[in-house]
Structure formats: structure tokens, C-alpha cells
Write a protein that holds these residues in place. Structure first.
Motif, mmCIF file in Angstrom:
data_model
loop_
_atom_site.group_PDB
_atom_site.id
_atom_site.type_symbol
_atom_site.label_atom_id
_atom_site.label_comp_id
_atom_site.label_asym_id
_atom_site.label_seq_id
_atom_site.Cartn_x
_atom_site.Cartn_y
_atom_site.Cartn_z
ATOM 1 N N VAL A 61 63.434 18.408 12.821
ATOM 2 C CA VAL A 61 62.705 17.636 11.813
ATOM 3 C C VAL A 61 62.713 18.396 10.491
ATOM 4 C CG1 VAL A 61 60.424 16.727 11.193
ATOM 5 C CG2 VAL A 61 61.230 16.550 13.550
ATOM 6 N N VAL A 62 62.957 17.656 9.406
ATOM 7 C CA VAL A 62 62.901 18.227 8.060
ATOM 8 C C VAL A 62 62.005 17.337 7.202
ATOM 9 C CG1 VAL A 62 65.158 19.343 8.217
ATOM 10 C CG2 VAL A 62 64.991 17.021 7.294
ATOM 11 N N GLY A 63 61.439 17.934 6.160
ATOM 12 C CA GLY A 63 60.577 17.177 5.253
ATOM 13 C C GLY A 63 61.338 16.802 3.992
ATOM 14 N N ILE A 91 47.205 12.341 5.796
ATOM 15 C CA ILE A 91 48.141 12.490 6.909
ATOM 16 C C ILE A 91 48.463 11.088 7.400
ATOM 17 C CG2 ILE A 91 48.566 13.450 9.206
ATOM 18 C CD1 ILE A 91 46.378 15.540 8.589
ATOM 19 N N GLY A 92 49.720 10.708 7.294
ATOM 20 C CA GLY A 92 50.165 9.404 7.770
ATOM 21 C C GLY A 92 50.846 9.533 9.121
ATOM 22 N N THR A 93 51.593 8.525 9.504
ATOM 23 C CA THR A 93 52.323 8.562 10.769
ATOM 24 C C THR A 93 53.415 9.618 10.742
ATOM 25 O OG1 THR A 93 51.879 6.214 11.109
ATOM 26 C CG2 THR A 93 53.679 7.179 12.401
ATOM 27 N N SER A 94 54.211 9.623 9.659
ATOM 28 C CA SER A 94 55.295 10.595 9.522
ATOM 29 C C SER A 94 55.261 11.288 8.162
ATOM 30 C CB SER A 94 56.644 9.907 9.712
ATOM 31 O OG SER A 94 56.815 8.896 8.731
ATOM 32 N N VAL A 119 57.937 13.098 3.721
ATOM 33 C CA VAL A 119 58.141 12.291 4.917
ATOM 34 C C VAL A 119 58.992 13.150 5.834
ATOM 35 C CG1 VAL A 119 59.221 10.240 5.917
ATOM 36 C CG2 VAL A 119 57.942 10.052 3.786
ATOM 37 N N TYR A 120 58.526 13.330 7.051
ATOM 38 C CA TYR A 120 59.234 14.156 8.011
ATOM 39 C C TYR A 120 60.188 13.271 8.799
ATOM 40 C CZ TYR A 120 56.279 17.717 6.290
ATOM 41 O OH TYR A 120 55.672 18.591 5.430
ATOM 42 N N VAL A 121 61.474 13.679 8.768
ATOM 43 C CA VAL A 121 62.551 12.864 9.324
ATOM 44 C C VAL A 121 63.401 13.684 10.281
ATOM 45 C CG1 VAL A 121 62.640 11.429 7.230
ATOM 46 C CG2 VAL A 121 64.191 13.387 7.448
ATOM 47 N N ARG A 127 65.838 9.420 9.868
ATOM 48 C CA ARG A 127 64.830 8.413 10.189
ATOM 49 C C ARG A 127 63.480 9.108 10.339
ATOM 50 N NH1 ARG A 127 65.611 4.311 8.289
ATOM 51 N NH2 ARG A 127 64.010 3.440 9.608
ATOM 52 N N PRO A 128 62.404 8.487 9.849
ATOM 53 C CA PRO A 128 61.071 9.089 9.965
ATOM 54 C C PRO A 128 60.716 9.413 11.410
ATOM 55 C CG PRO A 128 61.010 7.205 8.485
ATOM 56 C CD PRO A 128 62.377 7.198 9.139
#
Length: 144
Positions: A61-63, A91-94, A119-121, A127-128
Motif C-alpha cells: 500500500v502507498v499513499g 479518517i475515511g475508508t481509504s 488516499v491509500y492505494v 485502487r483504493p
């Protein structure tokens, strides 16, 4: 548009020391605005790496920065020492929105206030990816 008011050190949950560099000064003798963004990024990502949330070389995972902004209140320049105050505002879902205050030397009022939304993808698909419980627990430690 209403101008943001500078915040105080006590408005932040986490602090990271940073150092300005000779190349940070512009032709006007103060720190160029793009340097503020580099300091924001350095403070946040350094903390994420230290907490084991982000592995910039091998992590799955990368931001990605999807929104950012900065309000400037006073000048900074090399050789100033800078302290970055960091707080999570959402803090959201991703996604995570961070507020960062840059404090010059021992000043109690921030010289600049920034915001970053990452957004962490998935590193490969872009993709998130939902933030897991470990991420949420650590982020909540510095949430407002």
C-alpha cells in the motif's frame, strides 16, 4: 473566502523536528513556498514509516496525495529549525486528512498551516485500499 487563523502548538498531537537547508531560501531571502509542502510530506511520511504503517520500498500500500493546501502566517528561512505539528482531522475508508503546522524555532504560533489528504492505494493496481484496524488505531492516537 475566510482566512485561516494560525494555531498554537497545543492544537497538535504529534511533533517532528525538521531542519531547513541553504537551498530552501529563495531570491527574496525566505523559504520558498514549495519547501513548505516538502516539509509537510517529510513529517507525515517519516512518522508513518516509523510507526510501521508505510514501507516505501516493499509495501503493498502507498499513499497518494489527492488534495493539499497551505496558509502562510510568517516567514521562515535557512538556518531556522522547524517543528512540524501533526494532527489527523479525518479518517475515511481509504483516505486520511492531516493538518500540519510548521513552527519556527521555539515559536508557539505556527508560521504555516498545511493540509494533506492521502488516499491509500494498492501499489500495483492503484485502487483504493481500506485502512485496516492497525492503521486506524495508530491514526486515532493523533486524531482531533
Amino acid at each position: 473566502m475566510q482566512r485561516a487563523e494560525p494555531r498554537r502548538r497545543e492544537d497538535y498531537r504529534l511533533f517532528r523536528p525538521l531542519q531547513t537547508r541553504w537551498a530552501d531560501n529563495d531570491a527574496y531571502g525566505h523559504m520558498n513556498n514549495v519547501v513548505h509542502y516538502a516539509l509537510f510530506d517529510t513529517a507525515i511520511n517519516g512518522w508513518l514509516i516509523e510507526k510501521g504503517l508505510l514501507d516505501i520500498h516493499r509495501g503493498k500500500v502507498v499513499g497518494l496525495v489527492v488534495e493539499t493546501g497551505c496558509n502562510y502566517f510568517s516567514e521562515m528561512a535557512f538556518p531556522d529549525r522547524v517543528t512540524a505539528g501533526i494532527a489527523v482531522t479525518r479518517i475515511g475508508t481509504s483516505s486520511v486528512t492531516y493538518r500540519i503546522g510548521l513552527f519556527r524555532g521555539d515559536d508557539v504560533i505556527e508560521a504555516a498551516q498545511g493540509r494533506f489528504t492521502h488516499v491509500y492505494v494498492d501499489r500495483e493496481s492503484r485502487r483504493p485500499q481500506p485502512l485496516d484496524a492497525r492503521w486506524r488505531t495508530i491514526l486515532e492516537e493523533i486524531s482531533l
